[in-house]
Design an enzyme around this catalytic site. Structure first.
Site, mmCIF file in Angstrom:
data_model
loop_
_atom_site.group_PDB
_atom_site.id
_atom_site.type_symbol
_atom_site.label_atom_id
_atom_site.label_comp_id
_atom_site.label_asym_id
_atom_site.label_seq_id
_atom_site.Cartn_x
_atom_site.Cartn_y
_atom_site.Cartn_z
ATOM 1 N N ASN A 135 -6.311 15.086 -7.521
ATOM 2 C CA ASN A 135 -5.417 15.782 -8.453
ATOM 3 C C ASN A 135 -4.194 14.961 -8.837
ATOM 4 O O ASN A 135 -3.430 15.371 -9.694
ATOM 5 C CB ASN A 135 -5.022 17.160 -7.905
ATOM 6 C CG ASN A 135 -4.325 17.054 -6.560
ATOM 7 O OD1 ASN A 135 -4.035 15.951 -6.084
ATOM 8 N ND2 ASN A 135 -4.053 18.179 -5.945
ATOM 9 N N GLY B 244 10.169 14.497 -14.412
ATOM 10 C CA GLY B 244 10.365 13.060 -14.601
ATOM 11 C C GLY B 244 10.780 12.302 -13.350
ATOM 12 O O GLY B 244 10.846 11.068 -13.376
ATOM 13 N N TYR B 245 11.033 13.001 -12.254
ATOM 14 C CA TYR B 245 11.457 12.298 -11.032
ATOM 15 C C TYR B 245 10.355 11.369 -10.497
ATOM 16 O O TYR B 245 10.635 10.278 -10.023
ATOM 17 C CB TYR B 245 11.854 13.290 -9.930
ATOM 18 C CG TYR B 245 13.127 14.047 -10.198
ATOM 19 C CD1 TYR B 245 14.309 13.362 -10.474
ATOM 20 C CD2 TYR B 245 13.160 15.435 -10.147
ATOM 21 C CE1 TYR B 245 15.493 14.063 -10.717
ATOM 22 C CE2 TYR B 245 14.334 16.138 -10.384
ATOM 23 C CZ TYR B 245 15.488 15.446 -10.669
ATOM 24 O OH TYR B 245 16.646 16.127 -10.905
ATOM 25 N N GLY B 246 9.112 11.823 -10.574
ATOM 26 C CA GLY B 246 7.995 11.024 -10.055
ATOM 27 C C GLY B 246 7.895 9.680 -10.774
ATOM 28 O O GLY B 246 7.625 8.648 -10.152
ATOM 29 N N THR B 247 8.140 9.702 -12.080
ATOM 30 C CA THR B 247 8.091 8.468 -12.883
ATOM 31 C C THR B 247 9.254 7.555 -12.530
ATOM 32 O O THR B 247 9.069 6.341 -12.328
ATOM 33 C CB THR B 247 8.148 8.836 -14.387
ATOM 34 O OG1 THR B 247 7.006 9.632 -14.674
ATOM 35 C CG2 THR B 247 8.164 7.594 -15.269
ATOM 36 N N CYS C 293 3.226 9.900 -1.526
ATOM 37 C CA CYS C 293 4.068 10.027 -2.717
ATOM 38 C C CYS C 293 4.173 11.508 -3.022
ATOM 39 O O CYS C 293 3.139 12.174 -3.152
ATOM 40 C CB CYS C 293 3.385 9.268 -3.861
ATOM 41 S SG CYS C 293 4.031 9.619 -5.489
ATOM 42 N N GLN D 23 9.089 19.299 -9.552
ATOM 43 C CA GLN D 23 8.001 18.510 -10.152
ATOM 44 C C GLN D 23 7.998 18.633 -11.675
ATOM 45 O O GLN D 23 8.570 19.567 -12.223
ATOM 46 C CB GLN D 23 6.644 18.978 -9.585
ATOM 47 C CG GLN D 23 6.471 18.574 -8.129
ATOM 48 C CD GLN D 23 5.179 19.070 -7.509
ATOM 49 O OE1 GLN D 23 4.316 19.614 -8.194
ATOM 50 N NE2 GLN D 23 5.057 18.900 -6.199
ATOM 51 N N GLU E 212 0.858 -1.196 0.000
ATOM 52 C CA GLU E 212 0.000 0.000 0.000
ATOM 53 C C GLU E 212 0.886 1.236 0.000
ATOM 54 O O GLU E 212 1.725 1.400 0.900
ATOM 55 C CB GLU E 212 -0.906 0.030 1.238
ATOM 56 C CG GLU E 212 -1.793 1.268 1.226
ATOM 57 C CD GLU E 212 -2.660 1.433 2.478
ATOM 58 O OE1 GLU E 212 -2.440 0.731 3.466
ATOM 59 O OE2 GLU E 212 -3.554 2.302 2.427
#
Ligand code: ACO
Length: 162
Positions: A116, A87-90, A77, A84, A73
């Protein structure tokens, strides 16, 4: 730039990074009570994958692996505001999938996504249809009406990172 996956193991550097991550979450998830964020980030049954640049925490994902149920779970994040949409989140999510599969033996992720952030999770392979049998996750994760339950299947073979 590096990606690390760790939990509260009392190693000084790890504790400093976890506090940095807690601060990113507190800023980026203003609707979450700060005490709740600290409690889960420091909880020994949770782990965090973090992006570290010049020894600073750029962002991360805190998750709880349910090893017996083979799913994890995602609790929080976030990427710090000025980093932001680069590409860091990917890349973070890809590292999470690789760790969760190869180290924890997980096959799926579940998360309650903020409205969102649904677009971000869809781009990471999450769907609103839950295919995981209910008896594998019911009772493990608690109902939460502040978000949309989403699922991601982890590919058993795909190399997620280079
Ligand atoms: N809505 C729709 N699409 C998005 C969003 C969003 N909120 N954020 C990023 N995307 C898209 C990007 O445009 C990009 O699309 P592309 O591949 O077509 O170019 C793709 O998703 C990946 O973008 P990244 O640059 O990798 O994402 P980023 O580094 O910005 O991280 C994140 C995404 C974590 C959502 C970040 O924007 C963030 O911290 N937001 C604020 C906190 C937040 O909402 N966190 C999630 C809450 S839910 C939870 O924690 C369980």
């Amino acid at each position: 730039l590096k990606f690390v996956c760790l939990g509260n193991d009392c190693v000084d550097q790890h504790m400093i990074w976890l506090i940095g991550l807690k601060n990113v979450f507190a800023r980026q998830l203003p609707n979450m009570p700060k005490e709740y964020i600290v409690r889960l980030v420091m909880d020994r049954s949770h782990k965090s994958v973090m992006v570290i640049r010049r020894n600073q925490v750029v962002g991360g994902i805190t998750y709880r692996p349910y090893v017996s149920q083979k799913f994890g779970e995602i609790a929080f994040c976030a990427i710090t505001a000025d980093e932001q949409v680069k590409g860091y989140g990917t890349r973070l999510m890809n590292h999470l999938k690789q760790y969760a599969r190869d180290i924890d033996g997980l096959t799926h992720f579940l998360t309650y996504a903020d409205n969102n952030a649904v677009g971000y999770f869809i781009k990471q392979g999450f769907t609103k249809e839950i295919s995981l049998e209910k008896d594998r996750w019911q009772g493990y994760i608690k109902d939460y009406d502040g978000g949309i339950l989403m699922e991601c299947k982890i590919d058993p073979k795909l190399p997620y990172t280079d």
